[in-house]
Design a protein around this motif. Structure first.
Motif, PDB file in Angstrom:
ATOM      1  N   VAL A 137       5.243  -0.492  -1.001  1.00 46.32           N
ATOM      2  CA  VAL A 137       5.278   0.789  -1.924  1.00 46.32           C
ATOM      3  C   VAL A 137       5.865   1.960  -1.114  1.00 46.32           C
ATOM      4  O   VAL A 137       6.666   2.705  -1.461  1.00 46.32           O
ATOM      5  N   THR A 184       9.286   3.843  -1.872  1.00 46.75           N
ATOM      6  CA  THR A 184       9.348   5.279  -1.956  1.00 46.75           C
ATOM      7  C   THR A 184      10.321   6.051  -1.077  1.00 46.75           C
ATOM      8  O   THR A 184      11.165   6.788  -1.604  1.00 46.75           O
ATOM      9  N   SER A 219      13.820   4.929  -2.450  1.00 44.64           N
ATOM     10  CA  SER A 219      14.062   5.724  -3.849  1.00 44.64           C
ATOM     11  C   SER A 219      14.540   7.417  -3.326  1.00 44.64           C
ATOM     12  O   SER A 219      15.312   7.706  -3.982  1.00 44.64           O
ATOM     13  N   ASP A 270      10.981   2.935 -10.193  1.00 44.86           N
ATOM     14  CA  ASP A 270      10.331   3.174  -8.847  1.00 44.86           C
ATOM     15  C   ASP A 270       8.646   3.601  -9.143  1.00 44.86           C
ATOM     16  O   ASP A 270       7.939   3.118  -8.438  1.00 44.86           O
ATOM     17  N   SER A 294       5.460   1.624  -7.852  1.00 41.78           N
ATOM     18  CA  SER A 294       4.655   2.246  -7.297  1.00 41.78           C
ATOM     19  C   SER A 294       2.818   2.200  -7.862  1.00 41.78           C
ATOM     20  O   SER A 294       2.135   1.899  -7.110  1.00 41.78           O
ATOM     21  N   GLN A 295       3.026   2.332  -9.302  1.00 40.25           N
ATOM     22  CA  GLN A 295       1.737   2.364  -9.720  1.00 40.25           C
ATOM     23  C   GLN A 295       1.192   1.057  -9.650  1.00 40.25           C
ATOM     24  O   GLN A 295       0.022   0.958  -9.145  1.00 40.25           O
ATOM     25  N   ILE A 318       0.306   0.191  -5.602  1.00 41.62           N
ATOM     26  CA  ILE A 318      -1.032   0.762  -5.147  1.00 41.62           C
ATOM     27  C   ILE A 318      -2.081   0.188  -5.765  1.00 41.62           C
ATOM     28  O   ILE A 318      -3.271   0.220  -5.097  1.00 41.62           O
TER      29      ILE A 318
END
Length: 159
Positions: A23, A27, A30, A44, A48-49, A52
């Motif tokens: 992740v 990030t 991106s 992205d 990411s959500q 995590i």
């Protein structure tokens, strides 16, 4: 604590850490793409959500095994070992029940979302996969907490 539970918790935590690293790389890539070429990685935020959430679910078993969860022991730190062990056992049992319930409802939710055919907005990924991926980490956390109840009652180290 069972050697099998310990190994499973370690593998789960390592997978969770790898997920967090991915992740982080996503990030950075991106943001770099957005800054340098005005092109972020599509989806992205969705990735990411999910990443995590998965990281947290996978790291919970190791956290519970190490007794690294937040414990408010202000009132109990000066108690005798026996009553404190009883309170720790009750806490471990309540945690096992709560996280077991979360694991069960997460898997039921995954089946429901699968039947509904829900997908993410940008990448059109099936949502049920992200729900289902959380279940094993939550279930393992529940098993570890349950396995800690008896050692707490006996006054033995639970980890």
């Amino acid at each position: 604590m069972s050697g099998l539970l310990r190994r499973l918790a370690l593998i789960s935590a390592l997978a969770g850490c790898a997920c967090a690293c991915l992740v982080a790389l996503l990030t950075v890539a991106s943001i770099a793409g957005r800054s340098l070429w005005s092109r972020p990685i599509p989806g992205d935020v969705e990735l990411s959500q999910f990443g995590i959430a998965l990281c947290i679910a996978l790291c919970l078993p190791w956290c519970q095994l190490q007794r690294a969860n937040i414990i408010v022991d202000f009132f109990t730190q000066k108690m005798a070992p026996r009553p404190r062990g009883l309170l720790d056992a009750v806490g471990a049992l309540l945690l096992a029940l709560m996280v077991g319930l979360l694991a069960w409802r997460t898997m039921v939710g995954a089946l429901s979302v699968r039947e509904a055919g829900e997908a993410t907005m940008i990448l059109d990924l099936p949502m049920w996969i992200s729900y289902a991926a959380l279940g094993p980490g939550l279930a393992l956390t529940a098993l570890i907490a349950l396995a800690q109840v008896l050692p707490h009652l006996r006054g033995e180290p639970a980890a």
